[in-house]
Design a protein around this motif. Structure first.
Motif, PDB file in Angstrom:
ATOM      1  N   GLN A 151      -4.289   9.545  -1.152  1.00  0.00           N
ATOM      2  CA  GLN A 151      -3.968   8.172  -0.746  1.00  0.00           C
ATOM      3  C   GLN A 151      -3.828   8.135   0.774  1.00  0.00           C
ATOM      4  OE1 GLN A 151      -3.787   5.482  -3.022  1.00  0.00           O
ATOM      5  NE2 GLN A 151      -4.834   7.106  -4.150  1.00  0.00           N
ATOM      6  N   LEU A 152      -4.945   7.892   1.443  1.00  0.00           N
ATOM      7  CA  LEU A 152      -4.955   7.956   2.907  1.00  0.00           C
ATOM      8  C   LEU A 152      -5.507   6.668   3.492  1.00  0.00           C
ATOM      9  CD1 LEU A 152      -6.508  11.544   3.244  1.00  0.00           C
ATOM     10  CD2 LEU A 152      -4.089  10.932   3.402  1.00  0.00           C
ATOM     11  N   ASP A 153      -4.890   6.223   4.552  1.00  0.00           N
ATOM     12  CA  ASP A 153      -5.367   5.070   5.305  1.00  0.00           C
ATOM     13  C   ASP A 153      -5.876   5.628   6.636  1.00  0.00           C
ATOM     14  OD1 ASP A 153      -5.777   2.540   5.982  1.00  0.00           O
ATOM     15  OD2 ASP A 153      -3.685   1.875   5.796  1.00  0.00           O
ATOM     16  N   ILE A 154      -7.201   5.792   6.748  1.00  0.00           N
ATOM     17  CA  ILE A 154      -7.741   6.589   7.858  1.00  0.00           C
ATOM     18  C   ILE A 154      -8.086   5.736   9.079  1.00  0.00           C
ATOM     19  CG2 ILE A 154      -9.725   8.013   8.546  1.00  0.00           C
ATOM     20  CD1 ILE A 154      -9.708   9.110   5.658  1.00  0.00           C
ATOM     21  N   GLU A 155      -7.564   6.151  10.243  1.00  0.00           N
ATOM     22  CA  GLU A 155      -7.971   5.549  11.522  1.00  0.00           C
ATOM     23  C   GLU A 155      -8.725   6.637  12.274  1.00  0.00           C
ATOM     24  OE1 GLU A 155      -4.639   4.182  13.797  1.00  0.00           O
ATOM     25  OE2 GLU A 155      -3.792   3.051  12.117  1.00  0.00           O
ATOM     26  N   ASP A 206     -11.208  12.183  -0.769  1.00  0.00           N
ATOM     27  CA  ASP A 206     -11.373  10.884  -1.422  1.00  0.00           C
ATOM     28  C   ASP A 206     -11.564  11.069  -2.934  1.00  0.00           C
ATOM     29  OD1 ASP A 206     -11.649   8.088  -1.355  1.00  0.00           O
ATOM     30  OD2 ASP A 206     -13.831   8.319  -1.627  1.00  0.00           O
ATOM     31  N   ALA A 207     -12.457  12.014  -3.289  1.00  0.00           N
ATOM     32  CA  ALA A 207     -12.741  12.232  -4.712  1.00  0.00           C
ATOM     33  C   ALA A 207     -11.505  12.749  -5.451  1.00  0.00           C
ATOM     34  CB  ALA A 207     -13.895  13.232  -4.858  1.00  0.00           C
ATOM     35  N   ALA A 208     -10.636  13.459  -4.726  1.00  0.00           N
ATOM     36  CA  ALA A 208      -9.438  14.016  -5.373  1.00  0.00           C
ATOM     37  C   ALA A 208      -8.345  12.968  -5.524  1.00  0.00           C
ATOM     38  CB  ALA A 208      -8.915  15.189  -4.554  1.00  0.00           C
ATOM     39  N   GLY A 209      -8.553  11.800  -4.926  1.00  0.00           N
ATOM     40  CA  GLY A 209      -7.558  10.729  -5.063  1.00  0.00           C
ATOM     41  C   GLY A 209      -6.474  10.752  -4.003  1.00  0.00           C
ATOM     42  N   SER A 241       0.825  -1.199   0.000  1.00  0.00           N
ATOM     43  CA  SER A 241       0.000   0.000   0.000  1.00  0.00           C
ATOM     44  C   SER A 241       0.866   1.259   0.000  1.00  0.00           C
ATOM     45  CB  SER A 241      -0.888  -0.012   1.249  1.00  0.00           C
ATOM     46  OG  SER A 241      -1.414   1.261   1.454  1.00  0.00           O
ATOM     47  N   THR A 242       0.490   2.231  -0.856  1.00  0.00           N
ATOM     48  CA  THR A 242       1.228   3.498  -0.848  1.00  0.00           C
ATOM     49  C   THR A 242       0.431   4.544  -0.073  1.00  0.00           C
ATOM     50  OG1 THR A 242       0.178   4.024  -2.936  1.00  0.00           O
ATOM     51  CG2 THR A 242       2.427   3.153  -3.043  1.00  0.00           C
ATOM     52  N   LYS A 243      -0.621   4.058   0.604  1.00  0.00           N
ATOM     53  CA  LYS A 243      -1.456   5.002   1.334  1.00  0.00           C
ATOM     54  C   LYS A 243      -0.748   5.480   2.600  1.00  0.00           C
ATOM     55  CE  LYS A 243      -5.928   3.544  -0.293  1.00  0.00           C
ATOM     56  NZ  LYS A 243      -7.259   3.120   0.085  1.00  0.00           N
ATOM     57  N   THR A 244      -0.962   6.759   2.946  1.00  0.00           N
ATOM     58  CA  THR A 244      -0.371   7.293   4.181  1.00  0.00           C
ATOM     59  C   THR A 244      -1.373   7.118   5.316  1.00  0.00           C
ATOM     60  OG1 THR A 244       0.769   8.943   2.865  1.00  0.00           O
ATOM     61  CG2 THR A 244       0.657   9.345   5.229  1.00  0.00           C
ATOM     62  N   PRO A 245      -0.976   6.440   6.393  1.00  0.00           N
ATOM     63  CA  PRO A 245      -1.891   6.314   7.524  1.00  0.00           C
ATOM     64  C   PRO A 245      -2.061   7.662   8.222  1.00  0.00           C
ATOM     65  CG  PRO A 245      -0.004   4.789   7.707  1.00  0.00           C
ATOM     66  CD  PRO A 245       0.304   5.766   6.628  1.00  0.00           C
ATOM     67  N   ASN A 252       0.286   7.712  17.904  1.00  0.00           N
ATOM     68  CA  ASN A 252       1.711   7.333  17.924  1.00  0.00           C
ATOM     69  C   ASN A 252       2.089   6.515  16.697  1.00  0.00           C
ATOM     70  OD1 ASN A 252       2.216   8.635  20.308  1.00  0.00           O
ATOM     71  ND2 ASN A 252       1.719   6.859  21.578  1.00  0.00           N
ATOM     72  N   ARG A 253       1.084   5.808  16.143  1.00  0.00           N
ATOM     73  CA  ARG A 253       1.349   4.991  14.959  1.00  0.00           C
ATOM     74  C   ARG A 253       1.391   5.865  13.696  1.00  0.00           C
ATOM     75  NH1 ARG A 253      -1.917   1.061  16.505  1.00  0.00           N
ATOM     76  NH2 ARG A 253      -3.731   2.098  15.639  1.00  0.00           N
ATOM     77  N   THR A 254       0.374   6.702  13.527  1.00  0.00           N
ATOM     78  CA  THR A 254       0.272   7.447  12.256  1.00  0.00           C
ATOM     79  C   THR A 254       1.112   8.728  12.272  1.00  0.00           C
ATOM     80  OG1 THR A 254      -1.603   8.821  12.922  1.00  0.00           O
ATOM     81  CG2 THR A 254      -2.120   6.653  12.013  1.00  0.00           C
ATOM     82  N   LYS A 255       1.149   9.372  13.425  1.00  0.00           N
ATOM     83  CA  LYS A 255       1.880  10.645  13.618  1.00  0.00           C
ATOM     84  C   LYS A 255       1.347  11.789  12.747  1.00  0.00           C
ATOM     85  CE  LYS A 255       6.143   8.294  15.037  1.00  0.00           C
ATOM     86  NZ  LYS A 255       5.663   8.082  16.382  1.00  0.00           N
ATOM     87  N   ILE A 256       0.184  11.568  12.137  1.00  0.00           N
ATOM     88  CA  ILE A 256      -0.473  12.630  11.362  1.00  0.00           C
ATOM     89  C   ILE A 256      -1.918  12.692  11.841  1.00  0.00           C
ATOM     90  CG2 ILE A 256      -1.241  13.393   9.070  1.00  0.00           C
ATOM     91  CD1 ILE A 256       1.756  13.463   9.247  1.00  0.00           C
ATOM     92  N   PHE A 257      -2.347  13.893  12.249  1.00  0.00           N
ATOM     93  CA  PHE A 257      -3.657  14.026  12.886  1.00  0.00           C
ATOM     94  C   PHE A 257      -4.469  15.103  12.162  1.00  0.00           C
ATOM     95  CE2 PHE A 257      -5.814  15.008  17.258  1.00  0.00           C
ATOM     96  CZ  PHE A 257      -6.938  14.315  16.854  1.00  0.00           C
TER      97      PHE A 257
END
Ligand code: NAD
Length: 489
Positions: A33-37, A28-31, A2-6, A63-68
């Protein structure tokens, strides 16, 4: 693979869930690449008894994704609740707050149609350490902490941000004409690091006139870097001047963690009505896409959003009909606004400036290691001792002659009150509060003052009945004083 960013997403309170839903649909419509939690934060969490509004289990995701990507929350009033933003900012060391402030004239009314600036605010230091004291009946004090690594990180981030976003000029704002050591350090580091960025135009302004210029001539500025408190004030002034406080997005950046959000709050007054403007969160999410290296998707969303605004498709908060002198064409709710943005994905604005994030570094701005500094020779040359005292400065100075002994290697150099010298040669008109600062310097300045000598002096003062409020050791660094003189000294 997966090239998606969590990323971690929180829908928040009030209008939060509505504007987050609209934002995620656009991404999502713009494409993107996100893996959303998803995690839960805010009012319900506060009310379940978690004082800072975020459960320990939610930290696993962060702590896992580090992007909020965070929607606004409602902070319950009173009851010892702590600000979630401050908690996250401090625990994740989010040292930079980045707030673009842009005018969208004539689509959103403003007196400054050319305004397009970004404020990069230091986010951890300064008076926000919350270190405050009541030193006596009448006197309170707060500690302003400015560190070399703190300045270096924010200043370098600002230069890198300027370059990465194709901007041309960086303005540093401080008050170093008054705070020569703390603000002076920030300014010096700006000059020092600036020497490595010759491609960027650089200037320094004293923050009072700088803020006035932001209010009156915001078009003069491109990127501004400043200390925490000034940045807090300037970013609100600048947001107001754009004419569209509700359209602001912001990011909080750390070395390996970042949080993105709208500038506005949870707007409980319009929650659940489907009329909220999702633009602030959308613009925050665009900053996130650029940060995680999906600047092409960020630009696609941003340009479609600009086109939507330009086409006059506006939510109620910015809608102004022709009869009211506005250029709005259609008043829409949250969902229809996001549908209009989605419809325009791939288009660019005709009159507003097209956005291009192609110069943004893939994977976001990475800062180099902090510069190593030569060790300076640090020599203790004196001590400032604070005491409560109800008499005069001359009386106080007279009593010190009984406390000072030759073996202390100290002499009373001056007494100040509220930072102004009142002895020797004080002015009779100087108002004095009940907390005094006595400065003792080495009698023999060839010899370093020893801690034991300071303690012996303080012991004598204690036996003479003096009431201490504070003491601070005074040092020279490579012969340069690491302390200021008193006003009038
Ligand atoms: P607010 O920003 O929520 O609302 C101020 C005014 O602006 C209201 O009239 C509101 O209806 C309007 N408004 C705000 N965002 C809008 C949008 N997207 N579309 C249309 N109108 C919008 O400020 P407030 O009322 O002072 O605060 C409400 C709550 O939000 C409080 O609990 C506060 O603590 C919290 N808050 C949270 C954050 C955050 O989570 N980052 C930031 C600020 C305030």
């Amino acid at each position: 693979m997966s090239t998606k960013t969590p990323i971690t997403v929180a829908r928040g309170d009030g209008i939060g869930p509505e504007i987050m839903d609209a934002t995620l649909k656009i991404l999502d419509a713009a494409g993107a690449q996100l893996d959303i939690e998803e995690i839960e934060i805010g009012e319900a969490v506060y009310k379940s008894g978690v004082a800072n509004g975020i459960a320990d289990s939610s930290w696993d995701s962060l702590n896992r994704t580090k992007i909020f990507l965070k929607a606004p929350i409602t902070t319950p009033q009173g009851g010892g609740f702590k600000s979630l933003n401050v908690t996250i900012r401090k625990q994740c060391s989010l040292f930079a707050n980045v707030r673009p402030c842009v005018a969208y004239a004539p689509y959103v009314e403003t007196h400054h149609p050319e305004m397009d600036l970004v404020i990069v605010r230091e986010n951890e230091e300064d008076l926000y350490g919350g270190i405050e004291y009541r030193q006596s009946q009448d006197v309170t004090a707060a500690l302003k902490i400015i560190t070399r690594p703190g300045c270096e990180r924010i200043v370098r981030y600002a230069f890198e941000y300027t370059r990465a976003n194709g901007r041309k000029k960086l303005t540093c704002m401080t008050k170093d004409n008054i705070m020569k050591i703390t603000d002076g350090l920030f300014h010096n580091i700006f000059d020092e690091i600036g020497a490595e960025y010759k491609d960027i135009e650089q200037e320094h302004m004293i923050v009072d006139i700088g803020t006035a210029k932001v209010a009156a001539h915001p078009e003069m500025f491109d990127v501004i870097v400043t200390l925490n408190l000034y940045g807090d004030i300037i970013s609100d002034v600048a947001a107001e001047v754009t004419g569209s406080v509700g359209l602001g997005g912001s990011s909080n950046i750390g070395s390996d963690f970042a949080m993105f959000e709208a500038v506005h709050g949870s707007a409980p007054d319009i929650a659940g009505q489907g009329i909220a403007n999702p633009s602030g969160l959308v613009l925050g999410a665009i900053q996130m896409l650029v940060h995680i290296g999906q600047g092409d998707v960020g630009a696609k969303v941003h340009n479609a959003w600009l086109k939507t605004i330009e086409d006059g498709i506006h939510t109620g908060d910015i809608y102004r009909s022709k009869e009211d002198g506005g250029v709005s064409k259609e008043k829409v709710g949250t969902a229809d606004f996001s549908a209009a943005v989605i419809e325009r994905l791939g288009q660019t604005p005709s009159t507003l400036k097209t956005v291009d994030y192609s110069s943004a570094p893939p994977g976001g701005i990475k800062l180099p290691e902090l510069k190593s500094q030569p060790e300076r020779t640090k020599v203790r040359v004196g001590v400032d001792i604070g005491i409560n005292w109800g008499g005069t400065a001359d009386e106080l100075a007279g009593l010190m002659s009984d406390c000072l002994l030759p073996e202390h290697n100290l002499k009373l150099q001056m007494i100040s009150n509220r930072g102004t010298k009142v002895w020797p040669d004080g002015k009779p008109g100087t108002f004095c509060a009940d907390n005094w600062r006595l400065r003792f310097m080495a009698e023999n300045d060839k010899e370093e003052v020893k801690t034991s000598q300071v303690l012996a002096l303080m012991n004598n003062m204690n036996e003479a009945g003096f009431n201490f409020t504070k003491s601070v050791m005074l040092h020279n660094f490579d012969g340069e004083p690491g302390f200021t003189v008193a006003q009038g000294e």
